[in-house]
Design a protein around this motif. Structure first.
Motif, PDB file in Angstrom:
ATOM      1  N   SER A 311      62.419  27.507  -4.345  1.00 31.48           N
ATOM      2  CA  SER A 311      61.785  26.910  -5.563  1.00 31.48           C
ATOM      3  C   SER A 311      62.039  28.003  -6.711  1.00 31.48           C
ATOM      4  CB  SER A 311      60.542  26.183  -5.478  1.00 31.48           C
ATOM      5  OG  SER A 311      60.445  25.060  -4.468  1.00 31.48           O
ATOM      6  N   GLY A 312      62.148  27.588  -7.889  1.00 32.11           N
ATOM      7  CA  GLY A 312      62.376  28.199  -9.074  1.00 32.11           C
ATOM      8  C   GLY A 312      61.295  29.230  -9.199  1.00 32.11           C
ATOM      9  N   ALA A 313      60.296  28.868  -8.972  1.00 30.47           N
ATOM     10  CA  ALA A 313      58.886  29.867  -9.050  1.00 30.47           C
ATOM     11  C   ALA A 313      58.950  31.042  -8.364  1.00 30.47           C
ATOM     12  CB  ALA A 313      57.766  29.119  -8.975  1.00 30.47           C
ATOM     13  N   ASN A 314      59.739  31.102  -7.656  1.00 32.78           N
ATOM     14  CA  ASN A 314      59.845  32.252  -6.569  1.00 32.78           C
ATOM     15  C   ASN A 314      61.157  32.260  -6.161  1.00 32.78           C
ATOM     16  OD1 ASN A 314      59.134  34.406  -4.925  1.00 32.78           O
ATOM     17  ND2 ASN A 314      57.586  33.255  -3.896  1.00 32.78           N
ATOM     18  N   MET A 315      62.099  33.227  -6.834  1.00 26.29           N
ATOM     19  CA  MET A 315      63.444  33.348  -6.552  1.00 26.29           C
ATOM     20  C   MET A 315      64.122  34.511  -7.202  1.00 26.29           C
ATOM     21  SD  MET A 315      65.410  30.291  -8.540  1.00 26.29           S
ATOM     22  CE  MET A 315      65.357  30.361 -10.439  1.00 26.29           C
ATOM     23  N   ALA A 316      64.962  35.342  -6.424  1.00 26.06           N
ATOM     24  CA  ALA A 316      65.575  36.337  -7.068  1.00 26.06           C
ATOM     25  C   ALA A 316      67.131  36.318  -6.633  1.00 26.06           C
ATOM     26  CB  ALA A 316      64.984  37.640  -6.590  1.00 26.06           C
ATOM     27  N   PHE A 317      67.882  36.833  -7.652  1.00 21.23           N
ATOM     28  CA  PHE A 317      69.435  36.985  -7.313  1.00 21.23           C
ATOM     29  C   PHE A 317      69.955  38.339  -7.647  1.00 21.23           C
ATOM     30  CE2 PHE A 317      68.610  32.419  -8.528  1.00 21.23           C
ATOM     31  CZ  PHE A 317      69.179  31.832  -7.732  1.00 21.23           C
ATOM     32  N   ARG A 318      70.939  38.715  -6.804  1.00 22.04           N
ATOM     33  CA  ARG A 318      71.939  40.035  -7.220  1.00 22.04           C
ATOM     34  C   ARG A 318      72.213  39.837  -8.561  1.00 22.04           C
ATOM     35  NH1 ARG A 318      72.512  44.118  -3.657  1.00 22.04           N
ATOM     36  NH2 ARG A 318      72.663  42.650  -2.158  1.00 22.04           N
ATOM     37  N   ALA A 319      71.924  40.208  -9.599  1.00 22.95           N
ATOM     38  CA  ALA A 319      72.551  40.197 -10.968  1.00 22.95           C
ATOM     39  C   ALA A 319      74.048  39.822 -10.972  1.00 22.95           C
ATOM     40  CB  ALA A 319      72.436  41.119 -11.989  1.00 22.95           C
ATOM     41  N   GLU A 320      74.728  40.600 -10.311  1.00 24.55           N
ATOM     42  CA  GLU A 320      76.346  40.485 -10.335  1.00 24.55           C
ATOM     43  C   GLU A 320      76.820  39.069  -9.610  1.00 24.55           C
ATOM     44  OE1 GLU A 320      80.142  43.227  -8.823  1.00 24.55           O
ATOM     45  OE2 GLU A 320      78.058  43.447  -7.941  1.00 24.55           O
ATOM     46  N   ALA A 321      75.877  38.680  -8.874  1.00 18.59           N
ATOM     47  CA  ALA A 321      76.288  37.418  -8.003  1.00 18.59           C
ATOM     48  C   ALA A 321      76.125  36.200  -8.941  1.00 18.59           C
ATOM     49  CB  ALA A 321      75.656  37.503  -6.713  1.00 18.59           C
ATOM     50  N   LEU A 322      74.842  36.226  -9.568  1.00 17.49           N
ATOM     51  CA  LEU A 322      74.515  35.114 -10.408  1.00 17.49           C
ATOM     52  C   LEU A 322      75.529  35.068 -11.657  1.00 17.49           C
ATOM     53  CD1 LEU A 322      72.648  32.676 -10.651  1.00 17.49           C
ATOM     54  CD2 LEU A 322      71.174  34.145 -11.722  1.00 17.49           C
ATOM     55  N   ARG A 323      75.797  36.297 -12.259  1.00 14.67           N
ATOM     56  CA  ARG A 323      76.550  36.382 -13.277  1.00 14.67           C
ATOM     57  C   ARG A 323      78.088  35.875 -12.870  1.00 14.67           C
ATOM     58  NH1 ARG A 323      73.728  41.755 -15.035  1.00 14.67           N
ATOM     59  NH2 ARG A 323      72.167  41.035 -16.335  1.00 14.67           N
TER      60      ARG A 323
END
Length: 477
Positions: A311-323
Protein backbone atom coordinates in the motif's frame (compact mmCIF):
# COMPACT_ATOMS: atom_id res chain seq x y z
CA UNK A 1 -47.10 -4.81 -13.76
CA UNK A 2 -48.46 -1.29 -14.09
CA UNK A 3 -46.30 1.81 -13.71
CA UNK A 4 -47.82 2.47 -10.32
CA UNK A 5 -47.04 -1.12 -9.22
CA UNK A 6 -43.42 -0.85 -10.33
CA UNK A 7 -43.04 2.45 -8.48
CA UNK A 8 -44.47 0.86 -5.34
CA UNK A 9 -42.09 -2.09 -5.62
CA UNK A 10 -39.12 0.24 -5.96
CA UNK A 11 -40.29 2.27 -2.95
CA UNK A 12 -40.59 -0.92 -0.85
CA UNK A 13 -37.11 -2.00 -1.96
CA UNK A 14 -35.68 1.35 -0.89
CA UNK A 15 -37.34 1.01 2.50
CA UNK A 16 -35.83 -2.48 2.94
CA UNK A 17 -32.38 -1.13 2.07
CA UNK A 18 -32.74 1.70 4.58
CA UNK A 19 -33.90 -0.69 7.31
CA UNK A 20 -31.03 -3.07 6.59
CA UNK A 21 -28.51 -0.22 6.62
CA UNK A 22 -29.82 1.08 9.96
CA UNK A 23 -29.50 -2.43 11.41
CA UNK A 24 -25.93 -2.75 10.12
CA UNK A 25 -25.03 0.60 11.65
CA UNK A 26 -26.61 -0.47 14.95
CA UNK A 27 -24.45 -3.59 15.01
CA UNK A 28 -21.45 -1.55 13.93
CA UNK A 29 -21.87 0.81 16.88
CA UNK A 30 -21.87 -2.19 19.23
CA UNK A 31 -18.27 -3.06 18.30
CA UNK A 32 -16.06 -2.43 21.31
CA UNK A 33 -12.54 -0.94 21.38
CA UNK A 34 -9.47 -3.15 21.25
CA UNK A 35 -6.14 -2.22 22.83
CA UNK A 36 -3.06 -2.20 20.58
CA UNK A 37 0.32 -3.27 21.91
CA UNK A 38 3.63 -4.79 20.89
CA UNK A 39 5.64 -7.40 22.75
CA UNK A 40 9.31 -8.06 22.00
CA UNK A 41 10.45 -11.51 23.08
CA UNK A 42 14.15 -11.34 23.86
CA UNK A 43 16.63 -14.10 22.99
CA UNK A 44 16.82 -16.45 25.94
CA UNK A 45 13.54 -15.12 27.34
CA UNK A 46 11.68 -18.41 27.75
CA UNK A 47 8.83 -18.95 30.12
CA UNK A 48 11.09 -19.59 33.09
CA UNK A 49 12.56 -16.10 32.85
CA UNK A 50 9.22 -14.41 33.45
CA UNK A 51 8.72 -10.76 32.74
CA UNK A 52 12.41 -10.06 32.09
CA UNK A 53 12.26 -12.02 28.82
CA UNK A 54 9.80 -9.65 27.12
CA UNK A 55 9.35 -5.93 26.60
CA UNK A 56 5.74 -4.70 26.40
CA UNK A 57 4.80 -1.35 24.86
CA UNK A 58 1.41 0.14 23.98
CA UNK A 59 0.68 1.12 20.39
CA UNK A 60 1.63 4.65 19.32
CA UNK A 61 -0.50 7.16 21.19
CA UNK A 62 -2.16 4.46 23.30
CA UNK A 63 -2.28 4.26 27.11
CA UNK A 64 -0.54 1.44 28.99
CA UNK A 65 -2.08 -2.00 28.46
CA UNK A 66 -4.60 -3.15 31.03
CA UNK A 67 -7.09 -6.02 31.24
CA UNK A 68 -9.32 -6.68 28.25
CA UNK A 69 -8.95 -7.48 24.56
CA UNK A 70 -5.56 -6.75 22.94
CA UNK A 71 -4.38 -6.72 19.34
CA UNK A 72 -0.75 -7.70 19.84
CA UNK A 73 2.25 -7.42 17.55
CA UNK A 74 4.79 -10.06 18.53
CA UNK A 75 8.45 -9.36 17.84
CA UNK A 76 11.48 -11.58 18.21
CA UNK A 77 14.64 -9.61 19.02
CA UNK A 78 13.00 -6.52 17.50
CA UNK A 79 11.70 -8.08 14.29
CA UNK A 80 7.94 -8.48 13.69
CA UNK A 81 6.87 -12.13 13.75
CA UNK A 82 3.08 -11.97 13.72
CA UNK A 83 -0.04 -10.58 15.34
CA UNK A 84 -2.66 -12.16 17.52
CA UNK A 85 -5.89 -11.15 19.17
CA UNK A 86 -5.86 -12.13 22.82
CA UNK A 87 -7.20 -11.07 26.20
CA UNK A 88 -5.58 -10.00 29.44
CA UNK A 89 -7.64 -11.41 32.33
CA UNK A 90 -8.59 -8.95 35.03
CA UNK A 91 -6.16 -8.97 37.95
CA UNK A 92 -3.22 -10.42 35.97
CA UNK A 93 0.03 -8.77 34.91
CA UNK A 94 -0.38 -7.75 31.24
CA UNK A 95 3.25 -8.44 30.35
CA UNK A 96 3.16 -11.95 31.77
CA UNK A 97 -0.22 -12.79 30.24
CA UNK A 98 0.72 -11.48 26.80
CA UNK A 99 4.14 -13.17 26.83
CA UNK A 100 2.46 -16.49 27.56
CA UNK A 101 -0.07 -15.90 24.79
CA UNK A 102 2.70 -14.97 22.34
CA UNK A 103 4.81 -18.02 23.09
CA UNK A 104 1.75 -20.22 22.83
CA UNK A 105 0.62 -18.63 19.57
CA UNK A 106 4.09 -18.56 17.98
CA UNK A 107 6.04 -21.58 19.26
CA UNK A 108 8.36 -21.36 16.23
CA UNK A 109 10.03 -18.18 17.46
CA UNK A 110 12.02 -20.06 20.07
CA UNK A 111 14.67 -22.70 19.54
CA UNK A 112 15.75 -23.05 15.93
CA UNK A 113 14.10 -19.79 14.91
CA UNK A 114 16.01 -17.84 17.56
CA UNK A 115 19.28 -19.40 16.44
CA UNK A 116 18.44 -18.60 12.84
CA UNK A 117 17.82 -14.93 13.63
CA UNK A 118 21.13 -14.66 15.47
CA UNK A 119 23.22 -16.58 12.91
CA UNK A 120 21.37 -15.67 9.72
CA UNK A 121 20.49 -19.34 9.04
CA UNK A 122 17.36 -18.92 6.89
CA UNK A 123 16.97 -22.67 6.38
CA UNK A 124 16.73 -23.18 10.14
CA UNK A 125 14.19 -20.39 10.32
CA UNK A 126 12.05 -22.00 7.65
CA UNK A 127 12.17 -25.29 9.49
CA UNK A 128 10.96 -23.53 12.62
CA UNK A 129 8.00 -22.04 10.80
CA UNK A 130 9.33 -18.50 10.50
CA UNK A 131 8.77 -16.87 7.11
CA UNK A 132 11.93 -16.01 5.18
CA UNK A 133 12.57 -15.53 1.49
CA UNK A 134 15.59 -15.61 -0.77
CA UNK A 135 17.21 -12.22 -0.73
CA UNK A 136 15.33 -11.05 2.34
CA UNK A 137 18.33 -11.44 4.64
CA UNK A 138 19.84 -8.21 3.32
CA UNK A 139 17.64 -6.20 5.68
CA UNK A 140 20.02 -7.00 8.56
CA UNK A 141 22.79 -9.12 7.13
CA UNK A 142 25.28 -6.42 6.26
CA UNK A 143 23.83 -4.69 3.19
CA UNK A 144 24.35 -0.94 3.54
CA UNK A 145 21.09 0.79 2.67
CA UNK A 146 21.38 3.38 -0.12
CA UNK A 147 20.86 7.11 0.26
CA UNK A 148 17.09 7.52 0.52
CA UNK A 149 14.53 10.30 0.18
CA UNK A 150 11.31 10.03 2.19
CA UNK A 151 8.38 11.84 0.55
CA UNK A 152 5.30 12.73 2.62
CA UNK A 153 2.39 14.30 0.75
CA UNK A 154 -0.04 16.20 2.97
CA UNK A 155 -2.91 18.66 2.87
CA UNK A 156 -4.04 20.74 5.83
CA UNK A 157 -3.21 18.15 8.53
CA UNK A 158 -0.35 19.82 10.37
CA UNK A 159 -1.08 18.07 13.68
CA UNK A 160 -0.87 14.60 12.20
CA UNK A 161 2.08 15.56 10.04
CA UNK A 162 4.13 16.60 13.06
CA UNK A 163 3.68 13.18 14.63
CA UNK A 164 4.77 11.47 11.40
CA UNK A 165 7.80 13.74 10.94
CA UNK A 166 8.98 13.14 14.50
CA UNK A 167 9.03 9.39 13.81
CA UNK A 168 10.77 9.85 10.46
CA UNK A 169 13.53 12.01 11.88
CA UNK A 170 14.19 9.30 14.49
CA UNK A 171 15.07 6.72 11.82
CA UNK A 172 18.23 4.64 12.26
CA UNK A 173 19.02 4.84 8.54
CA UNK A 174 22.59 6.13 7.93
CA UNK A 175 21.77 8.71 5.22
CA UNK A 176 18.38 10.07 4.25
CA UNK A 177 16.35 13.20 3.65
CA UNK A 178 12.70 14.02 4.31
CA UNK A 179 10.62 15.97 1.78
CA UNK A 180 7.14 17.28 2.61
CA UNK A 181 4.90 18.03 -0.38
CA UNK A 182 2.14 20.45 0.56
CA UNK A 183 -0.65 19.57 -1.88
CA UNK A 184 -3.02 22.39 -2.96
CA UNK A 185 -2.79 24.19 0.40
CA UNK A 186 -5.47 26.66 1.48
CA UNK A 187 -3.57 27.89 4.54
CA UNK A 188 0.08 28.34 5.47
CA UNK A 189 -0.04 25.93 8.43
CA UNK A 190 2.02 23.17 6.83
CA UNK A 191 4.74 25.53 5.62
CA UNK A 192 4.86 27.20 9.03
CA UNK A 193 5.16 23.82 10.77
CA UNK A 194 7.92 22.50 8.52
CA UNK A 195 9.99 25.67 8.33
CA UNK A 196 9.36 26.81 11.90
CA UNK A 197 9.64 23.51 13.80
CA UNK A 198 11.94 21.39 11.64
CA UNK A 199 14.09 23.92 9.79
CA UNK A 200 16.76 22.36 7.59
CA UNK A 201 15.97 18.82 8.74
CA UNK A 202 12.90 18.68 6.44
CA UNK A 203 12.55 20.15 2.96
CA UNK A 204 9.25 21.86 2.10
CA UNK A 205 7.79 21.76 -1.44
CA UNK A 206 4.44 23.18 -2.55
CA UNK A 207 2.41 21.46 -5.28
CA UNK A 208 -0.60 23.63 -6.22
CA UNK A 209 -2.36 21.00 -8.40
CA UNK A 210 -4.54 18.75 -6.19
CA UNK A 211 -4.08 14.99 -6.27
CA UNK A 212 -1.93 12.48 -4.42
CA UNK A 213 -0.21 11.19 -7.55
CA UNK A 214 0.64 14.74 -8.64
CA UNK A 215 2.08 15.43 -5.20
CA UNK A 216 4.10 12.20 -5.26
CA UNK A 217 5.46 13.08 -8.69
CA UNK A 218 6.56 16.47 -7.39
CA UNK A 219 8.32 14.70 -4.53
CA UNK A 220 9.94 12.28 -6.99
CA UNK A 221 11.21 15.18 -9.09
CA UNK A 222 12.62 16.89 -6.00
CA UNK A 223 14.16 13.81 -4.36
CA UNK A 224 17.92 13.41 -4.33
CA UNK A 225 18.04 9.82 -3.11
CA UNK A 226 18.84 6.67 -5.06
CA UNK A 227 15.72 5.20 -3.48
CA UNK A 228 12.55 7.21 -2.89
CA UNK A 229 10.25 6.05 -0.08
CA UNK A 230 6.67 7.24 0.26
CA UNK A 231 4.52 7.29 3.37
CA UNK A 232 1.47 9.17 4.66
CA UNK A 233 1.01 11.95 7.17
CA UNK A 234 -1.11 9.71 9.42
CA UNK A 235 1.55 7.09 10.25
CA UNK A 236 4.16 6.56 12.92
CA UNK A 237 7.24 4.87 11.47
CA UNK A 238 9.13 2.22 13.42
CA UNK A 239 12.74 3.38 14.04
CA UNK A 240 14.11 0.73 11.65
CA UNK A 241 11.43 1.25 9.00
CA UNK A 242 13.55 3.06 6.43
CA UNK A 243 16.57 0.81 6.86
CA UNK A 244 14.51 -2.34 6.45
CA UNK A 245 12.60 -0.91 3.47
CA UNK A 246 15.64 0.30 1.52
CA UNK A 247 18.36 -2.27 2.32
CA UNK A 248 16.91 -4.81 -0.18
CA UNK A 249 17.77 -2.39 -3.01
CA UNK A 250 21.46 -2.72 -2.16
CA UNK A 251 21.18 -6.51 -2.16
CA UNK A 252 19.27 -6.87 -5.46
CA UNK A 253 20.17 -4.67 -8.47
CA UNK A 254 16.99 -5.78 -10.28
CA UNK A 255 14.74 -4.60 -7.47
CA UNK A 256 12.51 -1.73 -8.55
CA UNK A 257 10.08 -1.52 -5.62
CA UNK A 258 9.78 -2.54 -1.98
CA UNK A 259 6.77 -2.46 0.32
CA UNK A 260 6.35 -3.03 4.02
CA UNK A 261 4.05 -3.89 6.89
CA UNK A 262 1.22 -1.55 7.98
CA UNK A 263 -0.49 -2.14 11.32
CA UNK A 264 -3.18 -0.15 13.17
CA UNK A 265 -1.87 2.41 15.63
CA UNK A 266 -5.18 2.40 17.51
CA UNK A 267 -8.42 0.42 17.46
CA UNK A 268 -10.54 2.72 19.58
CA UNK A 269 -13.61 3.17 17.37
CA UNK A 270 -15.91 0.65 15.67
CA UNK A 271 -14.72 1.91 12.25
CA UNK A 272 -11.09 1.22 13.07
CA UNK A 273 -11.84 -2.28 14.35
CA UNK A 274 -14.06 -3.13 11.38
CA UNK A 275 -11.50 -1.93 8.85
CA UNK A 276 -8.78 -4.03 10.45
CA UNK A 277 -11.10 -7.04 10.62
CA UNK A 278 -11.60 -6.65 6.85
CA UNK A 279 -7.89 -7.19 6.37
CA UNK A 280 -6.56 -3.72 7.08
CA UNK A 281 -3.44 -2.80 5.14
CA UNK A 282 -1.11 -5.59 6.27
CA UNK A 283 0.15 -8.20 3.82
CA UNK A 284 1.33 -10.81 6.28
CA UNK A 285 4.65 -11.74 7.85
CA UNK A 286 6.46 -13.65 5.12
CA UNK A 287 9.05 -11.75 3.06
CA UNK A 288 8.16 -12.23 -0.60
CA UNK A 289 9.88 -11.27 -3.84
CA UNK A 290 7.75 -10.94 -6.99
CA UNK A 291 9.66 -11.45 -10.23
CA UNK A 292 7.91 -10.78 -13.57
CA UNK A 293 10.31 -13.22 -15.25
CA UNK A 294 9.24 -15.95 -12.82
CA UNK A 295 5.58 -15.21 -11.97
CA UNK A 296 4.26 -16.79 -8.77
CA UNK A 297 2.31 -19.95 -9.54
CA UNK A 298 -0.23 -19.22 -6.82
CA UNK A 299 -1.01 -15.76 -8.27
CA UNK A 300 -2.86 -16.42 -11.57
CA UNK A 301 -3.86 -12.74 -11.84
CA UNK A 302 -0.26 -11.47 -11.50
CA UNK A 303 0.60 -8.62 -11.89
CA UNK A 304 -2.90 -7.12 -11.96
CA UNK A 305 -3.77 -7.94 -8.33
CA UNK A 306 -1.52 -5.08 -7.28
CA UNK A 307 -3.27 -4.69 -3.93
CA UNK A 308 -1.52 -7.86 -2.76
CA UNK A 309 1.89 -6.24 -3.12
CA UNK A 310 1.49 -3.44 -0.60
CA UNK A 311 0.00 0.00 0.00
CA UNK A 312 1.00 3.58 -0.61
CA UNK A 313 1.61 4.37 3.06
CA UNK A 314 4.66 2.08 3.03
CA UNK A 315 6.42 1.79 -0.32
CA UNK A 316 9.76 2.65 -1.89
CA UNK A 317 11.03 2.70 -5.46
CA UNK A 318 14.42 2.81 -7.06
CA UNK A 319 14.26 6.39 -8.32
CA UNK A 320 15.59 5.46 -11.75
CA UNK A 321 12.97 2.73 -12.20
CA UNK A 322 10.01 4.90 -11.18
CA UNK A 323 11.17 7.81 -13.30
CA UNK A 324 11.67 5.37 -16.17
CA UNK A 325 7.93 4.62 -16.29
CA UNK A 326 7.00 8.29 -16.00
CA UNK A 327 6.22 8.25 -12.29
CA UNK A 328 2.64 7.91 -11.06
CA UNK A 329 -0.28 8.60 -13.38
CA UNK A 330 -1.47 12.07 -12.28
CA UNK A 331 -5.10 11.15 -13.02
CA UNK A 332 -5.06 8.55 -10.21
CA UNK A 333 -5.00 8.89 -6.45
CA UNK A 334 -6.87 10.65 -3.68
CA UNK A 335 -7.85 14.20 -4.59
CA UNK A 336 -8.97 13.21 -8.11
CA UNK A 337 -12.21 11.72 -9.40
CA UNK A 338 -10.37 8.39 -9.69
CA UNK A 339 -10.33 8.35 -5.85
CA UNK A 340 -7.22 6.16 -5.58
CA UNK A 341 -5.04 3.62 -7.34
CA UNK A 342 -1.83 5.67 -7.69
CA UNK A 343 0.21 3.24 -5.57
CA UNK A 344 -1.18 0.18 -7.37
CA UNK A 345 -0.39 1.81 -10.71
CA UNK A 346 3.23 2.28 -9.65
CA UNK A 347 3.54 -1.37 -8.62
CA UNK A 348 2.15 -2.74 -11.90
CA UNK A 349 4.13 -0.39 -14.13
CA UNK A 350 7.45 -1.16 -12.43
CA UNK A 351 6.79 -4.91 -12.57
CA UNK A 352 5.75 -4.64 -16.23
CA UNK A 353 9.13 -3.04 -16.97
CA UNK A 354 10.86 -6.18 -15.71
CA UNK A 355 11.83 -5.00 -12.22
CA UNK A 356 11.32 -7.12 -9.12
CA UNK A 357 9.12 -6.09 -6.17
CA UNK A 358 9.95 -7.16 -2.62
CA UNK A 359 7.59 -7.19 0.35
CA UNK A 360 9.23 -7.15 3.78
CA UNK A 361 7.28 -7.36 7.05
CA UNK A 362 10.30 -5.94 8.87
CA UNK A 363 9.66 -2.42 7.53
CA UNK A 364 6.81 -1.37 9.82
CA UNK A 365 4.64 1.71 10.04
CA UNK A 366 1.69 2.19 12.38
CA UNK A 367 -1.31 3.70 10.61
CA UNK A 368 -4.06 5.78 12.21
CA UNK A 369 -7.20 4.35 10.62
CA UNK A 370 -10.21 6.53 9.96
CA UNK A 371 -12.66 6.75 12.82
CA UNK A 372 -16.32 6.93 11.70
CA UNK A 373 -18.92 5.01 9.69
CA UNK A 374 -18.98 7.85 7.14
CA UNK A 375 -15.19 7.49 6.81
CA UNK A 376 -15.64 3.77 6.13
CA UNK A 377 -18.23 4.46 3.43
CA UNK A 378 -15.85 6.87 1.72
CA UNK A 379 -12.99 4.40 2.04
CA UNK A 380 -14.98 1.42 0.71
CA UNK A 381 -16.05 3.36 -2.38
CA UNK A 382 -12.50 4.64 -2.86
CA UNK A 383 -11.04 1.14 -2.63
CA UNK A 384 -13.28 -0.08 -5.44
CA UNK A 385 -12.86 3.00 -7.62
CA UNK A 386 -9.11 3.15 -7.10
CA UNK A 387 -8.62 -0.48 -8.14
CA UNK A 388 -10.40 -0.21 -11.48
CA UNK A 389 -9.05 3.30 -12.10
CA UNK A 390 -5.56 1.87 -11.66
CA UNK A 391 -6.22 -0.94 -14.14
CA UNK A 392 -7.64 1.55 -16.64
CA UNK A 393 -4.59 3.77 -16.23
CA UNK A 394 -2.22 0.84 -16.76
CA UNK A 395 -3.96 -0.17 -20.00
CA UNK A 396 -4.15 3.42 -21.27
CA UNK A 397 -0.46 3.99 -20.65
CA UNK A 398 0.73 0.49 -21.56
CA UNK A 399 -1.68 -0.92 -24.23
CA UNK A 400 0.63 -3.89 -24.83
CA UNK A 401 -0.64 -5.34 -21.53
CA UNK A 402 -4.22 -5.62 -22.85
CA UNK A 403 -3.97 -9.26 -24.09
CA UNK A 404 -2.57 -10.40 -20.74
CA UNK A 405 -5.28 -8.46 -18.92
CA UNK A 406 -8.09 -9.96 -21.03
CA UNK A 407 -6.73 -13.46 -20.46
CA UNK A 408 -6.96 -12.91 -16.71
CA UNK A 409 -10.30 -11.07 -16.75
CA UNK A 410 -12.64 -14.02 -15.89
CA UNK A 411 -10.61 -14.92 -12.81
CA UNK A 412 -10.27 -11.24 -12.03
CA UNK A 413 -14.04 -10.80 -11.90
CA UNK A 414 -14.34 -13.79 -9.57
CA UNK A 415 -11.61 -12.31 -7.38
CA UNK A 416 -13.45 -8.97 -7.27
CA UNK A 417 -16.66 -10.69 -6.14
CA UNK A 418 -14.78 -12.42 -3.34
CA UNK A 419 -12.99 -9.23 -2.36
CA UNK A 420 -16.23 -7.29 -1.99
CA UNK A 421 -18.52 -10.05 -0.74
CA UNK A 422 -20.99 -9.38 2.05
CA UNK A 423 -20.04 -11.34 5.14
CA UNK A 424 -22.39 -12.10 7.99
CA UNK A 425 -22.54 -9.47 10.73
CA UNK A 426 -24.91 -11.38 13.00
CA UNK A 427 -22.06 -11.94 15.43
CA UNK A 428 -22.30 -8.30 16.41
CA UNK A 429 -19.17 -6.90 14.84
CA UNK A 430 -15.66 -7.62 13.76
CA UNK A 431 -12.36 -8.47 15.32
CA UNK A 432 -8.91 -8.10 13.83
CA UNK A 433 -8.01 -11.40 12.24
CA UNK A 434 -5.64 -13.11 9.85
CA UNK A 435 -4.42 -10.74 7.17
CA UNK A 436 -6.23 -11.09 3.83
CA UNK A 437 -8.34 -13.97 5.18
CA UNK A 438 -11.65 -12.22 4.35
CA UNK A 439 -13.48 -14.23 7.00
CA UNK A 440 -14.70 -11.44 9.26
CA UNK A 441 -17.87 -9.33 8.88
CA UNK A 442 -18.21 -6.88 6.00
CA UNK A 443 -21.59 -5.10 5.95
CA UNK A 444 -23.81 -5.07 2.87
CA UNK A 445 -23.72 -1.27 2.67
CA UNK A 446 -19.91 -1.23 2.43
CA UNK A 447 -19.90 -4.10 -0.05
CA UNK A 448 -22.32 -2.26 -2.32
CA UNK A 449 -20.25 0.92 -2.14
CA UNK A 450 -17.07 -0.99 -2.96
CA UNK A 451 -18.68 -2.59 -6.00
CA UNK A 452 -20.20 0.72 -7.08
CA UNK A 453 -16.74 2.22 -6.87
CA UNK A 454 -15.37 -0.54 -9.11
CA UNK A 455 -17.97 0.30 -11.75
CA UNK A 456 -17.29 4.04 -11.53
CA UNK A 457 -13.49 3.84 -11.32
CA UNK A 458 -12.72 3.86 -15.07
CA UNK A 459 -15.11 6.77 -15.63
CA UNK A 460 -13.56 8.66 -12.72
CA UNK A 461 -10.10 8.11 -14.18
CA UNK A 462 -11.17 9.42 -17.59
CA UNK A 463 -12.76 12.47 -15.96
CA UNK A 464 -9.55 13.12 -14.06
CA UNK A 465 -7.53 12.92 -17.29
CA UNK A 466 -9.85 15.41 -18.94
CA UNK A 467 -9.61 17.74 -15.95
CA UNK A 468 -5.80 17.65 -16.08
CA UNK A 469 -5.83 18.25 -19.84
CA UNK A 470 -8.20 21.20 -19.60
CA UNK A 471 -6.18 22.66 -16.74
CA UNK A 472 -2.99 22.35 -18.75
CA UNK A 473 -4.74 24.01 -21.68
CA UNK A 474 -5.86 26.94 -19.54
CA UNK A 475 -2.35 27.32 -18.16
CA UNK A 476 -0.92 27.37 -21.70
CA UNK A 477 -3.34 30.15 -22.69
Amino acid sequence: MSGRGRAGARARARVRVRVRTREEIRRFLAIGPVQVAELDLKPGGDEGEGRHGADLRPGPGSPPVTHGEVFLLVRQAGRPVGTLLTRVPEGTDPRTALAEAARSGFPGITGAARAARVTGDTEAARGAGVGCAPGSGGERDGAVPPFASVVVATRERAGRLARALDSLLAQEHPRFEVVVVDNAPVTGETRELVEGEYGERVRYVCEPVPGLAVAHNRGLATARGEVVAFTDDDVVADPRWLTELTAPFAADPRLGCATGLILPARLRTPAQVLLESHGGFAKGFTPTTYDPHDPPRDEPLFPFTAGRFGSGANMAFRAEALRGVGGFDPATGAGTSARGGDDLYGFVRVLAQGHRLHYTPYALVWHHHRETWADLETQAYGYGAGLTACLTAVLVNRPALLPAFLARLPRGLAHARTLTAVRDTDGGGGAPGAHDSRTHPWPRRLSRLQRRGMVQGPLGYLRARRALSSGAGRDAR
